[in-house]
Design an enzyme around this catalytic site. Structure first.
Site, PDB file in Angstrom:
ATOM      1  N   SER A   1       0.854  -1.186   0.000  1.00 57.52           N
ATOM      2  CA  SER A   1       0.000   0.000   0.000  1.00 57.52           C
ATOM      3  C   SER A   1       0.888   1.232   0.000  1.00 57.52           C
ATOM      4  CB  SER A   1      -0.955  -0.025   1.195  1.00 57.52           C
ATOM      5  OG  SER A   1      -1.866   1.047   1.130  1.00 57.52           O
ATOM      6  N   THR A   2       0.809   2.075   1.028  1.00 56.99           N
ATOM      7  CA  THR A   2       1.576   3.320   1.053  1.00 56.99           C
ATOM      8  C   THR A   2       3.072   3.035   0.970  1.00 56.99           C
ATOM      9  OG1 THR A   2      -0.137   4.141   2.542  1.00 56.99           O
ATOM     10  CG2 THR A   2       1.819   5.514   2.266  1.00 56.99           C
TER      11      THR A   2
ATOM     12  N   HIS B   1      -2.611  -1.111  -3.331  1.00 58.57           N
ATOM     13  CA  HIS B   1      -3.735  -0.193  -3.146  1.00 58.57           C
ATOM     14  C   HIS B   1      -3.510   1.049  -4.005  1.00 58.57           C
ATOM     15  CE1 HIS B   1      -4.300  -2.007   1.143  1.00 58.57           C
ATOM     16  NE2 HIS B   1      -4.786  -2.790   0.203  1.00 58.57           N
TER      17      HIS B   1
ATOM     18  N   ASP C   1      -4.310  -4.686   6.038  1.00 56.36           N
ATOM     19  CA  ASP C   1      -4.677  -5.542   4.915  1.00 56.36           C
ATOM     20  C   ASP C   1      -3.510  -6.450   4.533  1.00 56.36           C
ATOM     21  OD1 ASP C   1      -6.187  -6.609   2.834  1.00 56.36           O
ATOM     22  OD2 ASP C   1      -5.536  -5.070   1.407  1.00 56.36           O
TER      23      ASP C   1
ATOM     24  N   MET D   1      -0.099   1.318   5.196  1.00 56.61           N
ATOM     25  CA  MET D   1      -0.824   1.593   6.425  1.00 56.61           C
ATOM     26  C   MET D   1      -1.964   0.594   6.577  1.00 56.61           C
ATOM     27  SD  MET D   1      -2.930   5.055   5.492  1.00 56.61           S
ATOM     28  CE  MET D   1      -4.054   5.152   4.098  1.00 56.61           C
TER      29      MET D   1
END
Length: 352
Positions: free
Chosen positions: A166-167, A192, A288, A285
């Site tokens: 993600s991030t 993401h 998930d 973050m």
């Protein structure tokens, strides 16, 4: 702690909208707005914000040029705000490789999930401030140009590799995949990212890495030497079949707050391939992917989590570590070789 934020956008109405969205969170304070990079530069000097939101497309110096100078001279957390256009998506992927923390589409007041994601991204960006400053001091331009690297030949039979991020994931995935040889096992990836942006990301990876990288589509066969990126926002990517390996992209409910979800992908890989799979959960973050990585470990797969020191945001890997889901917790530079079983025969990767 209040996250002090500057909003940079050439549209006064968009400045007001982003400000209104962010300030509904008591932990965020918008301390200034700027219409162009010149105004933003002076405001940053005076106000020293924790985070800035930055429009990709602005008159004069565009957002990418400003971001490159900012990350070189005064690195700080930046959240890019982009239009839902192909040009906007291409520019946003480039921004993430330059050093932006995350990318988001222009907000709509009728999409509360997207508005909440914006607030969460700004707070996550603030928590990554020290990591960004440290990364800029040590990595320089190597961050956007993966070096040629040796790839360790795998000793164990691996039919599928699965990656989740993600991030900070654009840089992390670029580094990991640049360590893959042209004949890597089929590799499925959930990052993401908003709808329309994943196609640009796949195309950019395809130019950088030896395997063929594509955006996944429902029913697409998966084969050796290919990497499949989950399309953003349209459904969950899963895999099916040991004899005929296929991608499935199907609509569904949010899982762990996301669609596509890393948990959904990992659980499908665990069910279909069990101990013939390897997986890594990278920076991001939230949590998930942690439950999915645990399912993979219980099925006998090789499981890896990125370590705290090299994660831009140590959320998803930390959640996996707390669950005991990872066989190994490793720095980013070691993950590609670990996915291949840590063999001793070295072959030269051809990624540029």
């Amino acid at each position: 702690m209040t996250v002090r934020t500057i909003v940079v956008d050439d549209s006064p109405s968009m400045q007001k909208l982003i400000t209104a969205v962010l300030e509904t969170d008591p932990e965020i304070e918008v301390i200034g707005t700027a219409s162009n990079p010149i105004e933003a530069r002076e405001m940053i000097k005076v106000l020293d914000p924790d985070v800035i939101t930055l429009d990709v497309e602005m008159p004069g110096m565009n957002g990418l040029d400003f971001l490159e100078r900012l990350m070189r001279l005064r690195p700080m957390p930046v959240v890019m705000i982009s239009s839902h256009t192909r040009k906007g998506a291409d520019a946003t992927i480039a921004a993430l490789e330059i050093g932006a923390v995350s990318c988001l589409p222009k907000p709509r007041m009728d999409d509360e999930a997207a508005l909440q994601e914006m607030r969460q991204n700004v707070k996550a960006a603030a928590s990554a401030k020290m990591a960004i400053q440290g990364r800029q001091r040590t990595s320089g331009d190597a961050r956007t140009k993966p070096a040629r690297s040796a790839v360790l030949k795998r000793k164990r039979g691996i039919d599928v590799i699965a990656l989740g991020a993600s991030t900070g994931g654009v840089e992390a995935l670029t580094e990991v995949l640049s360590g893959f040889p042209a004949n890597c096992p089929p590799t499925v990836v959930t990052q993401h990212m908003p709808e329309h942006f994943t196609k640009s990301f796949a195309e950019r990876l395809d130019r950088l890495c030896a395997p063929k990288v594509v955006e996944a589509a429902d029913g697409m066969p998966i084969s050796e030497g290919h990497v499949y990126i989950a399309p953003g926002g349209v459904g969950h990517l899963t895999v099916a079949g040991r004899t005929e390996k296929l991608c499935r992209v199907q609509p569904g409910q949010l899982r762990s707050g996301h669609m596509p979800s890393v948990d959904v992908l990992f659980e499908s890989v665990a069910k279909a391939f069990a101990d013939k799979a390897a997986a890594a959960l990278l920076t991001g973050m939230g949590s998930d992917g942690a439950e999915g990585l645990l399912a993979l470990k219980k099925a006998g797969a090789l499981t890896i989590a990125q370590d705290r020191a090299t994660s831009l945001v140590y959320g998803m890997p930390a959640a996996a570590e707390r669950l005991g889901a990872a066989n190994h917790v490793l720095p980013l530079r070691d993950i590609a070789s670990a996915l291949f079983g840590g063999g001793t025969e070295v072959t030269q990767n051809v990624c540029a």
